[in-house]
Scaffold this motif. Structure first.
Motif, mmCIF file in Angstrom:
data_model
loop_
_atom_site.group_PDB
_atom_site.id
_atom_site.type_symbol
_atom_site.label_atom_id
_atom_site.label_comp_id
_atom_site.label_asym_id
_atom_site.label_seq_id
_atom_site.Cartn_x
_atom_site.Cartn_y
_atom_site.Cartn_z
ATOM 1 N N ALA A 37 0.888 -1.162 0.103
ATOM 2 C CA ALA A 37 0.025 0.155 -0.011
ATOM 3 C C ALA A 37 0.755 1.455 -0.069
ATOM 4 N N VAL A 38 1.980 1.119 0.606
ATOM 5 C CA VAL A 38 2.833 2.345 0.436
ATOM 6 C C VAL A 38 3.910 2.223 -0.580
ATOM 7 N N GLY A 39 3.922 1.599 -1.821
ATOM 8 C CA GLY A 39 4.507 1.478 -2.924
ATOM 9 C C GLY A 39 5.705 0.299 -2.869
ATOM 10 N N GLY A 40 5.763 -0.429 -1.925
ATOM 11 C CA GLY A 40 6.642 -1.382 -1.685
ATOM 12 C C GLY A 40 6.445 -2.563 -2.775
ATOM 13 N N THR A 41 7.507 -3.318 -3.333
ATOM 14 C CA THR A 41 7.325 -4.433 -3.998
ATOM 15 C C THR A 41 7.348 -5.716 -3.439
ATOM 16 N N VAL A 42 6.097 -6.425 -3.348
ATOM 17 C CA VAL A 42 6.298 -7.840 -2.932
ATOM 18 C C VAL A 42 6.336 -8.984 -3.857
ATOM 19 N N ALA A 43 7.335 -9.961 -4.320
ATOM 20 C CA ALA A 43 7.276 -10.813 -5.139
ATOM 21 C C ALA A 43 6.038 -11.828 -4.803
ATOM 22 N N GLU A 44 5.291 -12.365 -5.927
ATOM 23 C CA GLU A 44 4.194 -13.221 -5.830
ATOM 24 C C GLU A 44 4.935 -14.511 -5.674
ATOM 25 N N ASP A 45 5.510 -14.845 -4.427
ATOM 26 C CA ASP A 45 6.202 -16.221 -4.458
ATOM 27 C C ASP A 45 5.934 -16.564 -2.830
ATOM 28 N N ASP A 46 6.538 -17.314 -2.460
ATOM 29 C CA ASP A 46 6.593 -18.042 -0.980
ATOM 30 C C ASP A 46 6.695 -16.799 0.112
ATOM 31 N N GLU A 47 5.364 -16.694 0.835
ATOM 32 C CA GLU A 47 4.865 -15.832 1.792
ATOM 33 C C GLU A 47 6.205 -15.630 2.820
ATOM 34 N N GLU A 48 6.453 -16.666 3.216
ATOM 35 C CA GLU A 48 7.502 -16.778 4.294
ATOM 36 C C GLU A 48 8.864 -15.892 3.783
ATOM 37 N N ALA A 49 9.455 -16.529 2.540
ATOM 38 C CA ALA A 49 10.617 -15.760 2.059
ATOM 39 C C ALA A 49 10.118 -14.226 1.670
ATOM 40 N N ALA A 50 9.045 -13.745 1.122
ATOM 41 C CA ALA A 50 8.742 -12.400 1.183
ATOM 42 C C ALA A 50 8.870 -11.559 2.330
ATOM 43 N N ALA A 78 10.455 -12.448 5.124
ATOM 44 C CA ALA A 78 11.742 -12.496 5.715
ATOM 45 C C ALA A 78 12.667 -11.378 4.890
ATOM 46 N N ARG A 79 12.356 -11.230 3.417
ATOM 47 C CA ARG A 79 13.091 -10.068 2.671
ATOM 48 C C ARG A 79 12.540 -8.905 3.293
ATOM 49 N N LEU A 80 11.266 -8.657 3.413
ATOM 50 C CA LEU A 80 10.761 -7.299 3.998
ATOM 51 C C LEU A 80 11.400 -6.928 5.271
ATOM 52 N N LEU A 81 11.536 -8.078 6.166
ATOM 53 C CA LEU A 81 12.316 -7.521 7.586
ATOM 54 C C LEU A 81 13.744 -7.187 7.399
ATOM 55 N N ASP A 82 14.316 -7.530 6.509
ATOM 56 C CA ASP A 82 15.878 -7.247 6.025
ATOM 57 C C ASP A 82 16.019 -5.925 4.975
ATOM 58 N N ASP A 83 14.906 -5.867 4.539
ATOM 59 C CA ASP A 83 14.833 -4.669 3.451
ATOM 60 C C ASP A 83 15.341 -3.186 4.138
ATOM 61 N N PRO A 84 16.479 -2.766 3.577
ATOM 62 C CA PRO A 84 16.971 -1.424 4.016
ATOM 63 C C PRO A 84 16.254 -0.095 3.773
ATOM 64 N N SER A 85 15.366 -0.197 2.610
ATOM 65 C CA SER A 85 14.559 0.826 2.264
ATOM 66 C C SER A 85 13.658 1.824 3.340
ATOM 67 N N GLU A 86 13.482 2.850 3.283
ATOM 68 C CA GLU A 86 12.590 3.615 4.240
ATOM 69 C C GLU A 86 11.281 3.159 4.426
ATOM 70 N N ALA A 87 10.771 2.915 3.207
ATOM 71 C CA ALA A 87 9.394 2.173 3.348
ATOM 72 C C ALA A 87 9.237 0.930 3.842
ATOM 73 N N ALA A 88 10.288 -0.034 3.706
ATOM 74 C CA ALA A 88 10.276 -1.128 4.392
ATOM 75 C C ALA A 88 10.515 -0.847 6.163
ATOM 76 N N ARG A 89 11.715 -0.018 6.388
ATOM 77 C CA ARG A 89 11.520 0.085 7.916
ATOM 78 C C ARG A 89 10.602 0.911 8.410
ATOM 79 N N THR A 90 9.887 1.640 7.678
ATOM 80 C CA THR A 90 8.709 2.176 8.351
ATOM 81 C C THR A 90 7.626 1.239 8.680
ATOM 82 N N VAL A 91 7.304 0.449 7.787
ATOM 83 C CA VAL A 91 6.292 -0.664 7.994
ATOM 84 C C VAL A 91 6.712 -1.919 8.982
ATOM 85 N N VAL A 92 8.085 -2.237 8.832
ATOM 86 C CA VAL A 92 8.421 -3.033 10.082
ATOM 87 C C VAL A 92 8.612 -2.289 11.493
ATOM 88 N N ASP A 93 8.759 -1.233 11.560
ATOM 89 C CA ASP A 93 8.768 -0.532 12.809
ATOM 90 C C ASP A 93 7.287 -0.424 13.329
#
Length: 394
Positions: A278-291, A293-308
């Motif tokens: 919803a904030v413009g992040g890209t989520v690959a349409e694959d395994d949810e668990e892998a996606a 994990a990638r989000l939690l480790d994504d250094p982008s500002e959008a990802a960090r905001t959602v995880v925080d």
């Protein structure tokens, strides 16, 4: 009115056997001398019951303890290899089947992915049956006592094992009866997955020894197992613990259950990934668990905001549990919960502190689960082992 039935000698013997067996299972190894005070049984009863269980191979001798001047005392314990059980975890992303020994040691496993939105009863049943047959083919040893199944949703207890799982689109599906027919003669027991995970953590994980605890399951969805005075609390209609469907934001994000603002929509993996999109992040349409994990480790500002934000919502949800139940322990489990705890446990606790009352926060511990992402399957196996120990529901 039915008159109360008087206990027979057989009832007393069965009661003594159950008391001694459960004591050794949860507190062993112990000597015969220790078993008397631990069970309240007489020396003669301890001697008779242990002799019977040793002859049947249920117990084994496991070392010696030196005595004061006499012969060493022999330690007794439940033999994990005496029998086996099958545990099944039906999650939103997979069906996992495990064959375990009596102490939940994994002997064989099978796993089948579930495509998003493909959770119809026939698909789930076929995966369970195939998995059970697969792990049983690997078992050429002791007897298999039965099959336990952990499911999302509300479970009506009884021989039919009826499931109400809105996330799956299931309404009154008699899963227990269906599986009993397909897996006969093995008995089948069905329970909510958060309950099975909670029981596994209580028996041999982070919750061992706790009398008042909440074990939180965070995966695609969110649930919990509430423990009061050492027992699982189910409520009047077996739906207690639906923590994921408590409201954290009035008129908030729509949850999978249809209600707005549920905790699950903010900390469940599906909801977290949707917020990132919803904030413009890209989520690959694959395994949810892998996606996830990638989000939690994504250094982008959008990802960090959602995880925080996710960490803060989770902390607020934990604070609600602390304020409502005043547990001594909260365990964070489930595959997504374990990923969050591995990376942000201190932040989750800090957020909980900021939302909780001081007294319940200060008197509780908040810890990650110890049994890993297959805790639901191991817990499902405890449904079978519980009955072997003589303590399960009829």
């Amino acid at each position: 009115m039915e008159r109360p039935r008087h206990k027979t000698t057989r009832d007393l013997k069965q009661g003594n056997r159950m008391r001694l067996l459960r004591t050794l299972y949860f507190d062993g190894p112990l000597t015969r001398r220790d078993l008397g005070p631990a069970t309240g049984l007489s020396t003669a009863s301890v001697s008779n019951v242990t002799a019977e269980l040793l002859a049947q191979g249920v117990l084994r001798e496991g070392g010696k303890v030196e005595s004061d001047g006499g012969r060493p005392h022999i330690l007794l314990d439940v033999d994990p290899g005496h029998a086996r059980a099958v545990g099944v975890d039906v999650g939103e992303t997979h069906v996992r089947v495990e064959l375990v020994d009596l102490k939940l040691g994994e002997l064989a496993s099978a796993e089948y992915p579930l495509a998003p939105g493909v959770h119809d009863p026939s698909t789930v049943v076929e995966h369970i049956v195939a998995g059970v047959r697969s792990v049983l083919a690997a078992s050429d040893g002791p007897q298999v006592l039965g099959v336990g199944v952990g499911m999302p949703g509300i479970v009506e207890y009884g021989p039919d094992g009826v499931i109400h799982a809105k996330a799956f689109g299931w309404d009154a599906v008699p899963l227990g009866r269906i599986l009993m027919e397909r897996l006969a003669p093995l008995p089948v027991h069905v329970d909510n997955g958060a309950m099975t995970m909670g029981q596994a953590e209580l028996w041999s994980g982070a919750g061992r020894g706790a009398d008042n605890a909440v074990i939180a399951l965070i995966g695609t969805g969110v649930g919990s197992c509430i423990v009061t005075d050492g027992r699982l609390y189910r409520g009047s209609a077996s739906s207690a613990g639906e923590w994921g469907h408590t409201t954290v934001e009035v008129r908030g994000r729509r949850c999978r259950c249809g209600a707005p603002g549920c905790l699950e929509a903010y900390v469940g993996a599906e909801g977290v990934l949707a917020r990132f999109r919803a904030v413009g992040g890209t989520v690959a349409e694959d395994d949810e668990e892998a996606a996830f994990a990638r989000l939690l480790d994504d250094p982008s500002e959008a990802a960090r905001t959602v995880v925080d934000e996710t960490v803060e919502y989770l902390g607020a949800g934990v604070a609600d549990l602390l304020n409502l139940f005043n547990p001594e322990l909260i365990v964070i489990g489930g595959w997504a919960g374990l990923m969050l705890a591995e990376r942000r446990m201190d932040d989750i606790a800090a957020a909980a502190r900021s939302y909780a009352l001081d007294q319940p926060f200060e008197t509780a511990r908040i810890v990650p689960g110890r049994l890993g992402p297959d805790a639901v399957a191991k817990g499902a196996a405890t449904l079978v082992i519980e009955r072997f120990l003589g303590g399960g529901p009829e």
